[in-house]
Design a protein around this motif. Structure first.
Motif, mmCIF file in Angstrom:
data_model
loop_
_atom_site.group_PDB
_atom_site.id
_atom_site.type_symbol
_atom_site.label_atom_id
_atom_site.label_comp_id
_atom_site.label_asym_id
_atom_site.label_seq_id
_atom_site.Cartn_x
_atom_site.Cartn_y
_atom_site.Cartn_z
ATOM 1 N N ARG A 47 -41.806 -52.937 -47.367
ATOM 2 C CA ARG A 47 -42.788 -52.396 -46.434
ATOM 3 C C ARG A 47 -43.874 -51.598 -47.138
ATOM 4 N NH1 ARG A 47 -38.956 -50.226 -41.421
ATOM 5 N NH2 ARG A 47 -38.024 -52.259 -40.900
ATOM 6 N N LEU A 48 -43.647 -51.241 -48.384
ATOM 7 C CA LEU A 48 -44.638 -50.486 -49.141
ATOM 8 C C LEU A 48 -45.622 -51.382 -49.879
ATOM 9 C CD1 LEU A 48 -42.401 -47.673 -50.688
ATOM 10 C CD2 LEU A 48 -43.924 -47.532 -48.710
ATOM 11 N N LEU A 49 -45.434 -52.687 -49.809
ATOM 12 C CA LEU A 49 -46.341 -53.604 -50.506
ATOM 13 C C LEU A 49 -47.785 -53.471 -50.027
ATOM 14 C CD1 LEU A 49 -44.137 -56.822 -50.799
ATOM 15 C CD2 LEU A 49 -44.738 -55.204 -52.598
ATOM 16 N N PRO A 50 -48.053 -53.369 -48.717
ATOM 17 C CA PRO A 50 -49.453 -53.135 -48.308
ATOM 18 C C PRO A 50 -50.028 -51.838 -48.870
ATOM 19 C CG PRO A 50 -48.145 -53.877 -46.438
ATOM 20 C CD PRO A 50 -47.182 -53.578 -47.545
ATOM 21 N N VAL A 51 -49.204 -50.811 -48.981
ATOM 22 C CA VAL A 51 -49.669 -49.552 -49.556
ATOM 23 C C VAL A 51 -50.039 -49.752 -51.026
ATOM 24 C CG1 VAL A 51 -49.049 -47.153 -50.051
ATOM 25 C CG2 VAL A 51 -48.261 -48.243 -47.938
ATOM 26 N N ALA A 52 -49.207 -50.505 -51.744
ATOM 27 C CA ALA A 52 -49.499 -50.788 -53.152
ATOM 28 C C ALA A 52 -50.793 -51.574 -53.289
ATOM 29 C CB ALA A 52 -48.337 -51.556 -53.779
ATOM 30 N N ALA A 53 -51.012 -52.534 -52.399
ATOM 31 C CA ALA A 53 -52.245 -53.324 -52.444
ATOM 32 C C ALA A 53 -53.468 -52.444 -52.189
ATOM 33 C CB ALA A 53 -52.175 -54.452 -51.419
ATOM 34 N N VAL A 54 -53.363 -51.535 -51.239
ATOM 35 C CA VAL A 54 -54.482 -50.635 -50.937
ATOM 36 C C VAL A 54 -54.769 -49.710 -52.118
ATOM 37 C CG1 VAL A 54 -55.212 -48.721 -49.479
ATOM 38 C CG2 VAL A 54 -54.174 -50.737 -48.444
ATOM 39 N N LEU A 55 -53.730 -49.137 -52.713
ATOM 40 C CA LEU A 55 -53.930 -48.226 -53.844
ATOM 41 C C LEU A 55 -54.562 -48.954 -55.033
ATOM 42 C CD1 LEU A 55 -50.589 -46.186 -53.748
ATOM 43 C CD2 LEU A 55 -52.867 -45.438 -53.039
ATOM 44 N N THR A 56 -54.125 -50.180 -55.277
ATOM 45 C CA THR A 56 -54.711 -50.956 -56.375
ATOM 46 C C THR A 56 -56.163 -51.292 -56.090
ATOM 47 O OG1 THR A 56 -52.527 -51.911 -56.847
ATOM 48 C CG2 THR A 56 -54.447 -53.026 -57.772
ATOM 49 N N ALA A 57 -56.453 -51.703 -54.847
ATOM 50 C CA ALA A 57 -57.832 -52.037 -54.488
ATOM 51 C C ALA A 57 -58.738 -50.815 -54.555
ATOM 52 C CB ALA A 57 -57.869 -52.651 -53.088
ATOM 53 N N VAL A 58 -58.238 -49.671 -54.102
ATOM 54 C CA VAL A 58 -59.032 -48.440 -54.152
ATOM 55 C C VAL A 58 -59.318 -48.049 -55.603
ATOM 56 C CG1 VAL A 58 -58.957 -45.959 -53.677
ATOM 57 C CG2 VAL A 58 -58.280 -47.593 -51.911
ATOM 58 N N THR A 59 -58.322 -48.225 -56.471
ATOM 59 C CA THR A 59 -58.524 -47.910 -57.887
ATOM 60 C C THR A 59 -59.616 -48.779 -58.495
ATOM 61 O OG1 THR A 59 -56.188 -47.288 -58.114
ATOM 62 C CG2 THR A 59 -57.407 -47.753 -60.134
ATOM 63 N N GLY A 60 -59.511 -50.088 -58.300
ATOM 64 C CA GLY A 60 -60.518 -50.987 -58.857
ATOM 65 C C GLY A 60 -61.903 -50.739 -58.293
ATOM 66 N N THR A 61 -61.983 -50.486 -56.994
ATOM 67 C CA THR A 61 -63.278 -50.212 -56.372
ATOM 68 C C THR A 61 -63.887 -48.928 -56.914
ATOM 69 O OG1 THR A 61 -62.549 -51.328 -54.353
ATOM 70 C CG2 THR A 61 -64.458 -49.892 -54.178
#
Length: 252
Positions: free
Chosen positions: A194-208
């Protein structure tokens, strides 16, 4: 005058499967005609990392891994020869750098710092060890250890200058993006799907944040994502096999 023979009532054929148990109320209980259990009985479904009924984490398949490898090769080639894709990348970067306040973009980029991402993975690793998933925890640690072994040689080979520091070299690929992706996704795989969407958001925010602040070109971030996708296969497979072993032991 000869009588017309009456039609015989249809007889049940033993080789046909019966959909419901005779005499059961409502829909009945589905079963097979040969007495074997259904293909996916509820009682033997593999549980998620927290022990709840469900499925194991999704594993990047061969098409996804192949696509990531092709993307990495193409992007690296364009960076080395300064091809059309690299020139377009530079134009996009110059158009978006500093379009948001710098404190905000710096805060987002800092999510890829080792001092931020590594403690998250360390806590998830400790939790996985406590839950008995030592193999998955080991693979997550190995995946993180592989990040500098892959990123640093590429930085030295490509020697790409930075968007705001053309005199400096070694910006391709983004080490912060790679650290964030492996740390946050690895932690999610070890703790809960269930934390996979959170991981995706954190990674996307980092790259952005790295792109908007001018710390990296967009292709630097894209290359890191493609580079780290195969690394995430290790902890996922270890988690899956660990679930199978525990399920087999419980049934035995």
């Amino acid at each position: 005058m000869r009588e017309t023979p009456r039609a015989e009532p249809p007889q049940p054929r033993p080789h046909r499967a019966v959909a419901h148990t005779p005499g059961a109320s409502c829909s009945g209980t589905p079963h097979r005609s040969d007495g074997r259990p259904p293909h996916t009985p509820r009682g033997v479904r593999r549980s998620d990392p927290l022990g709840r009924p469900g499925t194991t984490p999704p594993v990047p398949g061969r098409p996804a891994l192949f696509s990531a490898l092709v993307a990495l090769v193409v992007v690296t080639w364009q960076v080395l020869v300064h091809g059309p894709l690299a020139r377009l990348d530079e134009r996009v970067s110059r158009a978006v750098v500093d379009t948001v306040p710098r404190p905000l973009s710096e805060l987002a980029a800092d999510l890829g710092n080792m001092t931020v991402a590594l403690p998250v993975l360390a806590c998830a690793t400790a939790y996985a060890v406590w839950r008995g998933r030592r193999l998955a925890a080991l693979y997550a640690v190995l995946a993180m250890a592989a990040v500098p072994l892959l990123v640093i040689p590429l930085k030295e080979w490509t020697a790409r200058p930075g968007p705001l520091e053309p005199w400096a070299h070694g910006y391709y690929p983004s080490g912060h993006t790679a650290t964030a992706m492996v740390a946050y996704f690895g932690a999610a795989f070890l703790v809960s799907n269930r934390l996979l969407p959170v991981a995706a958001v954190l990674t996307a925010v980092t790259g952005t944040g790295l792109i908007l602040r001018g710390f990296h070109w967009p292709l630097d971030v894209l290359a890191s994502l493609a580079l780290c996708l195969p690394l995430l296969r290790w902890p996922v497979l270890a988690t899956r096999y660990g679930h199978r072993d525990r399920a087999g032991g419980a049934r035995g």
